[in-house]
Design an enzyme around this catalytic site. Sequence first.
Site, PDB file in Angstrom:
ATOM      1  N   ASN A   1       0.801  -1.222   0.000  1.00  0.00           N
ATOM      2  CA  ASN A   1       0.000   0.000   0.000  1.00  0.00           C
ATOM      3  C   ASN A   1       0.836   1.275   0.000  1.00  0.00           C
ATOM      4  O   ASN A   1       0.839   2.037  -0.979  1.00  0.00           O
ATOM      5  CB  ASN A   1      -0.931  -0.065   1.222  1.00  0.00           C
ATOM      6  CG  ASN A   1      -1.911   1.070   1.332  1.00  0.00           C
ATOM      7  OD1 ASN A   1      -1.623   2.201   0.970  1.00  0.00           O
ATOM      8  ND2 ASN A   1      -3.086   0.786   1.871  1.00  0.00           N
TER       9      ASN A   1
ATOM     10  N   TYR B   1       7.085 -15.438  -0.207  1.00  0.00           N
ATOM     11  CA  TYR B   1       6.734 -14.531   0.888  1.00  0.00           C
ATOM     12  C   TYR B   1       5.760 -15.207   1.851  1.00  0.00           C
ATOM     13  O   TYR B   1       4.861 -15.949   1.435  1.00  0.00           O
ATOM     14  CB  TYR B   1       6.083 -13.257   0.332  1.00  0.00           C
ATOM     15  CG  TYR B   1       5.597 -12.304   1.404  1.00  0.00           C
ATOM     16  CD1 TYR B   1       6.471 -11.419   2.025  1.00  0.00           C
ATOM     17  CD2 TYR B   1       4.262 -12.311   1.813  1.00  0.00           C
ATOM     18  CE1 TYR B   1       6.028 -10.561   3.024  1.00  0.00           C
ATOM     19  CE2 TYR B   1       3.809 -11.456   2.808  1.00  0.00           C
ATOM     20  CZ  TYR B   1       4.699 -10.581   3.414  1.00  0.00           C
ATOM     21  OH  TYR B   1       4.261  -9.739   4.404  1.00  0.00           O
TER      22      TYR B   1
ATOM     23  N   ASP C   1       7.323  -2.157  11.319  1.00  0.00           N
ATOM     24  CA  ASP C   1       6.858  -3.431  11.865  1.00  0.00           C
ATOM     25  C   ASP C   1       7.379  -3.786  13.255  1.00  0.00           C
ATOM     26  O   ASP C   1       6.614  -4.143  14.142  1.00  0.00           O
ATOM     27  CB  ASP C   1       7.233  -4.566  10.911  1.00  0.00           C
ATOM     28  CG  ASP C   1       6.706  -4.366   9.506  1.00  0.00           C
ATOM     29  OD1 ASP C   1       6.170  -3.291   9.205  1.00  0.00           O
ATOM     30  OD2 ASP C   1       6.839  -5.296   8.698  1.00  0.00           O
TER      31      ASP C   1
ATOM     32  N   TYR D   1      16.111  -3.523  10.734  1.00  0.00           N
ATOM     33  CA  TYR D   1      14.803  -3.119  10.215  1.00  0.00           C
ATOM     34  C   TYR D   1      14.349  -1.776  10.794  1.00  0.00           C
ATOM     35  O   TYR D   1      14.940  -0.749  10.469  1.00  0.00           O
ATOM     36  CB  TYR D   1      13.813  -4.257  10.485  1.00  0.00           C
ATOM     37  CG  TYR D   1      12.719  -4.420   9.456  1.00  0.00           C
ATOM     38  CD1 TYR D   1      12.960  -4.248   8.103  1.00  0.00           C
ATOM     39  CD2 TYR D   1      11.435  -4.776   9.847  1.00  0.00           C
ATOM     40  CE1 TYR D   1      11.940  -4.419   7.160  1.00  0.00           C
ATOM     41  CE2 TYR D   1      10.412  -4.960   8.915  1.00  0.00           C
ATOM     42  CZ  TYR D   1      10.671  -4.770   7.577  1.00  0.00           C
ATOM     43  OH  TYR D   1       9.666  -4.937   6.655  1.00  0.00           O
ATOM     44  N   TRP D   2      13.344  -1.740  11.656  1.00  0.00           N
ATOM     45  CA  TRP D   2      12.822  -0.467  12.160  1.00  0.00           C
ATOM     46  C   TRP D   2      13.297  -0.149  13.576  1.00  0.00           C
ATOM     47  O   TRP D   2      12.698   0.670  14.265  1.00  0.00           O
ATOM     48  CB  TRP D   2      11.293  -0.473  12.104  1.00  0.00           C
ATOM     49  CG  TRP D   2      10.778  -0.369  10.698  1.00  0.00           C
ATOM     50  CD1 TRP D   2      10.406  -1.393   9.880  1.00  0.00           C
ATOM     51  CD2 TRP D   2      10.611   0.828   9.932  1.00  0.00           C
ATOM     52  NE1 TRP D   2      10.012  -0.915   8.648  1.00  0.00           N
ATOM     53  CE2 TRP D   2      10.123   0.452   8.656  1.00  0.00           C
ATOM     54  CE3 TRP D   2      10.815   2.186  10.198  1.00  0.00           C
ATOM     55  CZ2 TRP D   2       9.838   1.375   7.650  1.00  0.00           C
ATOM     56  CZ3 TRP D   2      10.530   3.113   9.199  1.00  0.00           C
ATOM     57  CH2 TRP D   2      10.050   2.699   7.948  1.00  0.00           C
TER      58      TRP D   2
ATOM     59  N   GLU E   1      16.933  -0.984   0.833  1.00  0.00           N
ATOM     60  CA  GLU E   1      15.686  -0.799   1.577  1.00  0.00           C
ATOM     61  C   GLU E   1      15.873   0.239   2.685  1.00  0.00           C
ATOM     62  O   GLU E   1      15.025   1.096   2.902  1.00  0.00           O
ATOM     63  CB  GLU E   1      15.254  -2.141   2.168  1.00  0.00           C
ATOM     64  CG  GLU E   1      13.913  -2.133   2.860  1.00  0.00           C
ATOM     65  CD  GLU E   1      13.501  -3.521   3.339  1.00  0.00           C
ATOM     66  OE1 GLU E   1      12.371  -3.650   3.846  1.00  0.00           O
ATOM     67  OE2 GLU E   1      14.302  -4.476   3.207  1.00  0.00           O
TER      68      GLU E   1
END
Length: 422
Positions: free
Chosen positions: A33, A80, A160, A346-347, A390
């Site tokens: 999205n 995935y 996430d 990642y986050w 990324e």
Amino acid sequence: MNTHIDQAKRILAQNDRGGYTVPTDRLYPFQWNWDSAFVAMGFALYDVDRAYRELERLVEGQWADGMIPHIVFHAPSETYFPGSDVWRTHHTIPTSGITQPPVFAIALRKLHEVAGKEDETRTLPLYEAALKWHRWWYSARDPEGTGLVALLHPWESGSDNSPAWDIALARVPVTTDTPVVRKDIGHVDADMRPRDEDYRRFIHLVDTYAACGWDPAKQWEKASFKVAEIQTTAILLKAGEDLEQLARLFGRTEDAIEIAAFNDRSRKAIMAQWRPELARFVSRDLISGKDVEAATQAGFIPLLSLDLDKQVANALVSEMKAWSKGLKVAFPTTKPGIASWEPKRYWRGPAWAIINWLLIDGLRRNGHADAAEELRKSTIAAIETEGFAEYFNPVTGEGCGGLGFSWTAAAYLWLEGGTVRA
């Protein structure tokens, strides 16, 4: 000639799957999205038709109640997890059952401004989809009318495994009905991804909501994770501002009045979450009733959608500079040096080009052009040095996660100049 611009365009072309873009091959093989919203803004700089198509393909997955899911499974893939079979949404086009930050209307306004009046017939249906989704946010995720919208799953934040969720997510059981199959760590180093325990909790929530038949009211009642989230609400407010402008442009006066009321409610609610002692905004855990004080990038995103008084804006910028001091790449998604800081996971610390994009727009809005330019240059330098990764390790500058990443390419196109190119 800037060869990086050509490379960014090639990445978007390589990740095209027939009118929609995957974030990167194999690791994320479907349409996401908010990724697609950023990508559409990238395409808008040189291929308006393709930009419209990106958003049009995304709304193919919109639900009858207005929600635009966070994943649309246009075509099958075995690379995935969790796939459409895990979500069990029974939508005509397979989708996930949760959503993501509503960047869509922000992208739509930018696209319409680039396209001009001749493409109004393509903008209008997308405007209607955006408005329907906007209403969904305020009904399904703010049923008490507070102005802050809630997330029922960490994936809905886009961030996430952020430290922001550590306390709230710890309440979620690790038991699952669905076997957890980690396919992501077959593509990317496990040290750069969420931990197994995180995934078990993520899937427990999916199982819970699937058992509710994805009914928003039942999910709200059953949710063991429920956070009124500052980053998502700030993005929703900016989307609302852009949606209101489109409504007025199209002569939709009643829509504009409705959207303006939403905006006013969220504007006041976000300001109420300012914590001067922390020099940032905070989310609120709706189950415990407590502030989410974890030091993450989310606390600065309200710059994007608020015209802050000078004292507040200065405090935010000073705090951002303190976080960025000594780093090779700004802006970290977790405050460096604290216990939850992991600069390549990642986050939990890395710098993301799209977060920087939002912050740059917010800094400019609030009169801090110099800070915005410094962050822009840091982002551009990271991409030109390490490629379209990324995200980036802010300490070393290393590109991490998936490579050839679509939204990083789109961010580069905008941050490098943001002007239409042939």
